[in-house]
Design an enzyme around this catalytic site. Sequence first.
Site, short mmCIF file in Angstrom:
data_model
loop_
_atom_site.label_atom_id
_atom_site.label_comp_id
_atom_site.label_asym_id
_atom_site.label_seq_id
_atom_site.Cartn_x
_atom_site.Cartn_y
_atom_site.Cartn_z
N ASP A 1 0.18 -2.51 5.64
CA ASP A 1 -1.15 -3.39 5.91
C ASP A 1 -0.46 -4.09 6.88
OD1 ASP A 1 -2.80 -2.39 3.97
OD2 ASP A 1 -2.00 -3.86 2.56
N TYR B 1 10.99 -0.57 -1.07
CA TYR B 1 10.35 -1.96 -0.36
C TYR B 1 11.35 -3.31 -0.68
CZ TYR B 1 6.12 0.41 1.05
OH TYR B 1 5.05 1.30 1.65
#
EC number: 5.4.99.12
Length: 247
Positions: free
Chosen positions: A52, A113
């Site tokens: 994003d 992540y």
Amino acid sequence: MPRYRLTVEYDGSDYVGWQRQENGPSVQGAIEKAVLSLTGETVSIRGAGRTDSGVHAMGQVAHLDLTREWKTHTLRNALNAHLALAAERVSILDAAEVPPEFDARFSAIRRHYLYRIISRRSPLALEARRAWWVPKTLDHEAMHEAAQHLVGHHDFTTFRSAHCQANSPLRTIDRLDVTRSGELIEIRATAQSFLHNQIRSFAGSLKLVGEGKWTPDDLKTALEARDRKACGPVAPPEGLFFMQVDY
């Protein structure tokens, strides 16, 4: 037509995200423009993850097809030169020729992540766009204990965006660890794939545990509710880094 795998690092602060969009600059678009400038070819690259706006990467992976063969170090260096000329905050760390069946997204078996929180009273200057500033002390051990409730195969309806387009809320989290080094708290997550906003939803809820507003068992209750309203606040994007993809 040879296929190439690119390993990509970027500062996502000034991009609308990885994916090409009409409303602003994207990382995908920046690389595709660099390829066009270098080769004269209009290509569509596919990334392993669609980060994003504001989310960074240290090991995003993408693939593209070109009409001619390139020495991989030449391709990497030439793309970086065009990216630098365009003042993009994107760097090609590695280029490799791969078999035609390789797919950066669908061949991935594991994604890693990192979410960074800096817990201190003073505002961030150097790290303002690379971590979530929390001006209070957090109990990282309670956060780690709570995180273990999320490891394994679960229905993560509570922890996915209401706009998530995935067909199923079921995912398997292989690892979710919370560690602390000084004022830096790191949340590391590993899975084959994640839902939209899943890690930032984890981070926001774990912060509530760290503050003592939730107990570790409250996080388990939120998971079992299978209700987006049971999630804590979604953590901001600047703390999230796409670290690595395994194939």
